[in-house]
Design a protein around this motif. Structure first.
Motif, PDB file in Angstrom:
ATOM      1  N   ASP A 167       1.071  -1.171   0.051  1.00  0.00           N
ATOM      2  CA  ASP A 167      -0.058   0.054  -0.106  1.00  0.00           C
ATOM      3  C   ASP A 167       0.804   1.109  -0.096  1.00  0.00           C
ATOM      4  O   ASP A 167       0.456   2.303  -0.644  1.00  0.00           O
ATOM      5  CB  ASP A 167      -0.937   0.029   1.244  1.00  0.00           C
ATOM      6  N   GLU A 168       2.199   1.241   0.353  1.00  0.00           N
ATOM      7  CA  GLU A 168       3.099   2.445   0.666  1.00  0.00           C
ATOM      8  C   GLU A 168       3.112   2.851  -0.928  1.00  0.00           C
ATOM      9  O   GLU A 168       3.655   4.169  -1.105  1.00  0.00           O
ATOM     10  CB  GLU A 168       4.296   2.019   1.299  1.00  0.00           C
ATOM     11  N   VAL A 169       3.277   1.898  -1.816  1.00  0.00           N
ATOM     12  CA  VAL A 169       3.569   2.449  -3.197  1.00  0.00           C
ATOM     13  C   VAL A 169       2.184   2.038  -4.022  1.00  0.00           C
ATOM     14  O   VAL A 169       2.408   2.103  -5.414  1.00  0.00           O
ATOM     15  CB  VAL A 169       4.796   1.572  -3.773  1.00  0.00           C
ATOM     16  N   SER A 170       1.163   1.730  -3.582  1.00  0.00           N
ATOM     17  CA  SER A 170       0.028   1.472  -4.131  1.00  0.00           C
ATOM     18  C   SER A 170       0.139   0.608  -5.317  1.00  0.00           C
ATOM     19  O   SER A 170      -0.298   0.709  -6.390  1.00  0.00           O
ATOM     20  CB  SER A 170      -0.508   2.848  -4.732  1.00  0.00           C
ATOM     21  N   TYR A 220      -2.720   1.745  -8.139  1.00  0.00           N
ATOM     22  CA  TYR A 220      -3.655   2.354  -7.598  1.00  0.00           C
ATOM     23  C   TYR A 220      -3.492   3.726  -6.779  1.00  0.00           C
ATOM     24  O   TYR A 220      -4.492   3.921  -6.013  1.00  0.00           O
ATOM     25  CB  TYR A 220      -4.718   1.353  -6.710  1.00  0.00           C
ATOM     26  N   GLY A 221      -2.633   4.158  -7.263  1.00  0.00           N
ATOM     27  CA  GLY A 221      -1.882   5.328  -6.483  1.00  0.00           C
ATOM     28  C   GLY A 221      -2.537   6.711  -7.001  1.00  0.00           C
ATOM     29  O   GLY A 221      -2.285   7.763  -6.083  1.00  0.00           O
ATOM     30  N   LEU A 222      -3.696   6.797  -7.927  1.00  0.00           N
ATOM     31  CA  LEU A 222      -3.982   8.130  -8.289  1.00  0.00           C
ATOM     32  C   LEU A 222      -5.533   7.962  -7.991  1.00  0.00           C
ATOM     33  O   LEU A 222      -6.216   6.778  -8.175  1.00  0.00           O
ATOM     34  CB  LEU A 222      -3.900   8.231  -9.800  1.00  0.00           C
ATOM     35  N   PRO A 223      -6.245   9.105  -7.458  1.00  0.00           N
ATOM     36  CA  PRO A 223      -7.697   8.975  -7.238  1.00  0.00           C
ATOM     37  C   PRO A 223      -8.576   8.357  -8.239  1.00  0.00           C
ATOM     38  O   PRO A 223      -8.727   8.816  -9.342  1.00  0.00           O
ATOM     39  CB  PRO A 223      -7.805  10.294  -6.718  1.00  0.00           C
ATOM     40  N   GLY A 224      -9.460   7.340  -7.919  1.00  0.00           N
ATOM     41  CA  GLY A 224     -10.337   7.072  -8.788  1.00  0.00           C
ATOM     42  C   GLY A 224      -9.930   5.937  -9.963  1.00  0.00           C
ATOM     43  O   GLY A 224     -10.637   5.544 -10.784  1.00  0.00           O
ATOM     44  N   LEU A 225      -8.613   5.750  -9.931  1.00  0.00           N
ATOM     45  CA  LEU A 225      -7.920   5.204 -11.207  1.00  0.00           C
ATOM     46  C   LEU A 225      -7.281   3.990 -10.541  1.00  0.00           C
ATOM     47  O   LEU A 225      -6.360   3.834  -9.710  1.00  0.00           O
ATOM     48  CB  LEU A 225      -6.949   6.073 -12.004  1.00  0.00           C
ATOM     49  N   ARG A 226      -7.198   2.745 -11.616  1.00  0.00           N
ATOM     50  CA  ARG A 226      -6.553   1.733 -11.463  1.00  0.00           C
ATOM     51  C   ARG A 226      -6.088   0.911 -12.559  1.00  0.00           C
ATOM     52  O   ARG A 226      -6.807   1.129 -13.817  1.00  0.00           O
ATOM     53  CB  ARG A 226      -7.643   0.539 -10.891  1.00  0.00           C
TER      54      ARG A 226
END
Length: 386
Positions: A167-170, A220-226
Motif C-alpha cells: 500500500d505504501e507504493v499503491s 492504484y495510486g491516483l484517485p479513482g484510477l486503477r
C-alpha cells in the motif's frame, strides 16, 4: 441424540450467517473493488466457514433468429479459514443447469501482510473480467467478447505462486507458474474463430509437459484510477509420446493493459490484449487448423449513473466499443479470414436495485471486416452476488 443433531445444525447455520460476505457491488471505485475470492480472503472472521454465491439468468435475442433463455451460470462460493495464516477458497459452478465445474480451488498461506503463497486451481490474471466477472461488477448482460475470444474467460488452470500488495507504493502483484493450454483438447483444436479457447484444461486431468508463467501488476495510486499490466508466457501442452513432433505445440506470449476509472457518477474502463503465437504453420498443418500467429483486440467503455449519489440504487447507462481480431496475422500458407476481424457496439442499462442485485438490458451492433451478415442482438439479464 436428536437434540445434539439439532444443536449442531443451529450452530452451523449461525456460523454460515455470520461468515457470509457483505456485498460491495455498488462500490464504483475501482481502487476498492474486490472479486469473490478476494472478498472471502479479506473477511473479518477468526476461523470457520464463509459462504456466498453469484449467478446470471439471461435472454439473448438475435435479429431474425430464435431467442434463448438460459440459467447461464450459478456459482457457489465456499471459504474456510484455518487460522490467521491459512485459508482455502473454492467456487463450484453450474452452467446451463446441466454442467458442473470447479472454477477455483486454492490454498493460501500468508507469510506477512504483503506476501501470500498460493497453490491450486486459480484464475489467470489477464485483463479485467477474467478476475472480476461477478455479474454486478461489469456492464452488459454478456461479458465483453474480447474476454471470450482472446483472453479467454473464464481462464483458470492449476499452479502455484505468490500474490500481495504494498500500500505504501499503491501496488498489487501476482506471479504464478501454471500448466498451459492443451494443444489438442479431446477432439478440439486451437483455431481462428476462438483463438486459444478450446485449449483450456480447467484442472480436468490436465496434461503438463512445460510450465507457463503468468504475472500481473495493479497500480492504484491516483484517485479513482486503477491500472493493470498483465503477462503470460509459455507453450501449449502435448502428450509425451508426440511432444517432439513439429506442430504438436505452439508458443504463447500474451500481454495486456487495462484501466478503470470512477469519478462521482461517471465510470470508464478499457482493455488492450495482444498475443503472439509461434510455430502456428506446423501446428495448422499437423492438426488441419486455422490458428493465427497473432491475436489482438481492445475495448473502451463509458457509463454514467442516472440516479443521484444520495440514492442507494444505481442506474448506469453505458456504451462500449470493441475491436478484436483472432487473425491479426497468419503464417505460412494460411489465408487471413476477414470474418475473424470483428467489432461491436453495445448500448445498455444496468439497474442495480440493491447491493448484490442487478437487472440489465443492452443492444449489440455487430460487424466484421469481411462484410458478412452478422445479426445484431438484444440481451436482457438478471444477476446476483451475495
Amino acid at each position: 441424540m436428536s437434540k445434539k443433531i439439532l444443536a449442531f445444525i443451529i450452530t452451523l447455520s449461525a456460523s454460515f450467517v455470520y461468515a457470509q460476505t457483505v456485498p460491495d457491488s455498488l462500490s464504483i471505485n475501482p481502487q476498492n473493488q474486490q472479486n469473490a475470492a478476494q472478498r472471502i480472503l479479506s473477511g473479518n472472521i477468526n476461523t470457520g466457514v464463509t459462504v456466498g454465491g453469484y449467478g446470471e439468468i439471461t435472454y439473448n435475442q438475435p435479429e431474425a433468429d430464435n431467442g434463448e433463455l438460459d440459467v447461464q451460470r450459478l456459482v457457489l462460493l465456499f471459504g474456510y479459514k484455518f487460522n490467521d495464516k491459512v485459508q482455502f477458497v473454492t467456487e463450484i459452478e453450474l452452467e446451463h443447469v446441466e454442467e458442473v465445474f470447479v472454477e477455483q480451488a486454492f490454498l493460501q498461506y500468508s507469510l506477512n501482510d504483503n506476501v501470500n503463497l498460493r497453490g491450486g486451481l486459480m484464475l489467470v490474471p489477464m485483463g479485467i473480467v477474467n478476475e472480476y466477472h461477478e455479474p454486478t461488477t461489469f456492464n452488459g448482460v454478456e461479458r465483453p467478447s474480447i474476454d471470450g475470444s482472446i483472453v479467454p474467460t473464464t481462464w483458470r488452470e492449476i499452479g502455484f505462486g505468490v500474490s500481495g500488495r504494498f500500500d505504501e507504493v499503491s501496488l498489487r502483484y501476482q506471479a504464478y507458474i501454471f500448466n498451459g493450454f492443451s494443444s489438442v483438447n479431446g477432439t478440439k483444436v486451437l483455431g481462428g474463430k476462438n483463438g486459444l479457447r478450446n485449449g483450456r484444461q480447467k484442472g480436468i486431468r490436465s496434461t503438463v509437459d512445460s510450465p507457463n508463467f503468468s504475472a500481473k501488476l495493479d497500480f492504484y495510486g491516483l484517485p479513482g484510477l486503477r491500472l493493470g499490466l498483465s503477462g503470460y508466457f509459455g507453450r501449449t501442452q502435448a502428450e509425451d509420446d508426440v511432444e517432439d513432433i513439429d506442430g504438436t505445440s505452439v508458443g504463447i506470449s500474451m500481454v495486456g493493459f487495462d484501466a478503470r476509472y470512477a469519478y462521482q457518477r461517471f465510470t470508464a474502463r478499457g482493455q488492450f490484449i495482444h498475443a503472439s503465437i509461434s510455430d502456428t504453420e506446423d501446428y495448422n498443418n499437423l492438426n488441419v487448423a486455422d490458428l493465427g500467429s497473432a491475436l489482438q483486440g481492445y475495448y473502451v467503455e463509458a457509463a454514467y449513473n442516472l440516479l443521484p449519489l444520495t440514492k442507494q440504487q444505481q442506474l448506469f447507462a453505458f456504451a462500449r466499443y470493441e475491436d478484436f481480431d483472432t487473425h491479426a496475422s497468419v503464417d505460412g500458407g494460411l489465408m487471413r479470414n476477414d470474418s475473424y476481424d470483428r467489432n461491436e457496439w453495445t448500448f445498455g442499462l444496468s439497474y442495480k436495485v440493491a447491493p448484490g442485485a442487478v437487472v440489465k438490458a443492452d443492444y449489440q451492433i455487430k460487424d466484421n471486416a469481411a462484410g458478412s451478415d452478422v445479426p445484431n442482438q438484444l440481451n436482457i439479464g438478471l444477476g446476483v452476488w451475495f
